[in-house]
Design an enzyme around this catalytic site. Structure first.
Site, PDB file in Angstrom:
ATOM      1  CG  HIS A 104     -56.223 -24.299 -38.157  1.00  0.00           C
ATOM      2  ND1 HIS A 104     -55.935 -24.860 -39.377  1.00  0.00           N
ATOM      3  CD2 HIS A 104     -55.015 -24.001 -37.599  1.00  0.00           C
ATOM      4  CE1 HIS A 104     -54.626 -24.907 -39.538  1.00  0.00           C
ATOM      5  NE2 HIS A 104     -54.049 -24.387 -38.486  1.00  0.00           N
TER       6      HIS A 104
ATOM      7  CG  ASP B 114     -58.453 -25.519 -41.705  1.00  0.00           C
ATOM      8  OD1 ASP B 114     -58.986 -24.671 -40.971  1.00  0.00           O
ATOM      9  OD2 ASP B 114     -57.263 -25.878 -41.586  1.00  0.00           O
TER      10      ASP B 114
ATOM     11  N   GLY C  82     -47.017 -22.347 -37.833  1.00  0.00           N
ATOM     12  CA  GLY C  82     -46.854 -21.064 -38.514  1.00  0.00           C
ATOM     13  C   GLY C  82     -46.917 -21.185 -40.025  1.00  0.00           C
ATOM     14  CG  ASN C  83     -44.736 -23.814 -42.781  1.00  0.00           C
ATOM     15  OD1 ASN C  83     -43.869 -24.342 -42.087  1.00  0.00           O
ATOM     16  ND2 ASN C  83     -44.436 -23.114 -43.873  1.00  0.00           N
ATOM     17  CB  SER C  84     -51.442 -23.456 -40.650  1.00  0.00           C
ATOM     18  OG  SER C  84     -51.238 -24.763 -40.213  1.00  0.00           O
TER      19      SER C  84
ATOM     20  N   GLY D 152     -75.833 -37.648 -45.371  1.00  0.00           N
ATOM     21  CA  GLY D 152     -76.392 -37.997 -44.067  1.00  0.00           C
ATOM     22  C   GLY D 152     -76.212 -39.448 -43.700  1.00  0.00           C
TER      23      GLY D 152
END
Length: 373
Positions: free
Chosen positions: A101, A131, A210-212, A263
């Site tokens: 992200h 992610d 900003g840590n991501s 599924g």
């Protein structure tokens, strides 16, 4: 994950009032202001007296952690192109890992090391379901060395350090403990894509926009997780190192990672579900629905009725999954973790279920999770 846009005045005002929320993500400075929150590189170079075990870990790892600057992302405030930022860290001699992200929607991505060096990058692979993203870098300083990913999930209570660039403040470290493991984290993301990340670590070290993408390390200096988000109230989340160890090599080699797929729509069997389905006790996951043309189609059965209890719908009659490939399945989080860490598309596995009050075992061949959430 909702992104936060701040200028220098609003950050300082919020900090003064103690109002900064612990919500990690990709801090996006507005492009038209040109404001940067970078720290002073001379601070890193000067002699600092004293220190602690935390200081030693910081000095061992900080040269390998970078600021991520993303150009060309959509700026919802202006309708034009803006900038985003986050954190990343070296995983081998010329690749860094960050969050998907953080770089999603960007046209160009530059990195800045704590010594002040900048480098251009090339995006080599992303995976929306974990992610994670991998970037190949043009330049690595001599003092920067790859960080080691832990082989196992840390125990609850273990001390951890979150390192990154909250609000662009370079080289920041916060301290806490692991608060929980085997979480599933559902988010919307900057682009509004709903998804759920498996095998997530919960921790209480302070994280902010900003840590991501930065590393969550233990006191051995090993990366136990890739910081993903913070939910406020001293709750942060990180994609586990074991999952990262599976996904990153595939992203480097192929640009994609293929997740196993059943599924089904499912729900953890709690007391209410157990009582309404005449089960002896809570536990396992009930199959609420089976999607057409999926691995579960014709193998597992979804519920055929429902009742309402205290305002919540309770599924009736679906298969209850108790084990998969001899791994107990007490809840949906465990099922997600087992699938993610132990299995691959194409595997045929035994699934122990309770159907119509009887225990039985069915064979299920796992598929490949669709590329779009």
């Amino acid at each position: 994950m909702e992104e936060t846009r701040l200028d220098r005045r609003s950050v300082l005002a919020a900090a003064a009032g103690g109002l900064l929320a612990s919500v990690a993500g990709c801090a996006e400075p507005r492009a038209r202001t040109g404001v940067s929150f970078e720290g002073s590189h001379s601070d890193h170079d000067r002699e600092v007296g004293g220190g602690s075990a935390y200081t030693a870990i910081y000095e061992r790892t900080i040269d390998s952690v970078t600021l991520v600057r993303v150009f060309g992302v959509n700026d919802p405030l202006t309708g034009g192109e803006g900038q985003g930022q986050g954190s990343a860290f070296l995983v081998d001699e010329n690749h860094v890992v960050t969050n998907e992200h953080v770089v999603a929607g960007g046209e160009e991505v530059d990195l800045q090391y704590v010594n002040g060096d900048w480098t251009t990058t090339e995006l080599v692979g992303t995976d929306v379901y974990s992610d994670l993203a991998v970037l190949e870098v043009e330049h690595v300083p001599d003092e920067a060395t790859p960080l080691t990913l832990a082989e196992t999930t840390p125990a609850v209570g273990r001390e951890v350090l979150a390192i990154g660039n909250p609000f662009g403040l370079e080289g920041t470290m916060t301290q806490g403990i692991v608060s929980g493991v085997d979480r599933s984290l559902g988010v919307g993301g900057r682009t509004g894509r709903a998804r759920s990340f498996p095998n997530v670590i919960q921790f209480d070290a302070g994280v902010n926009p900003g840590n991501s993408g930065g590393p969550l390390v233990d006191l051995d200096g090993e990366v136990v997780g890739v910081i993903n988000a913070g939910g406020g109230d001293n709750i942060g989340f990180a994609i586990s190192a074991p999952l990262t160890r599976r996904v990153v090599p595939a992203l480097i080699d192929d640009g994609v990672y293929h997740h196993p797929y059943i599924g089904i729509v499912l729900q953890t069997v709690d007391r209410a579900i157990a009582e309404e389905n005449d089960l002896d006790r809570p536990g396992g996951v009930i199959v609420v629905d089976v999607a057409d043309d999926t691995p579960a189609s014709g193998v597992l059965r979804g519920s055929d009725d429902q009742v309402t209890r205290y305002g919540d719908p309770i599924p009736i009659g679906g298969d209850v999954i108790l084990e998969i490939d001899d791994h107990p399945v007490p809840d949906r989080h465990t099922l997600s973790a087992v699938l993610t860490l132990e299995m691959s598309p194409g595997d045929t596995v035994p699934v122990t279920i309770r159907r119509d009050g009887e225990l039985t075992t069915v064979e299920l061949t796992l598929g490949e999770r669709p590329s779009s959430p």
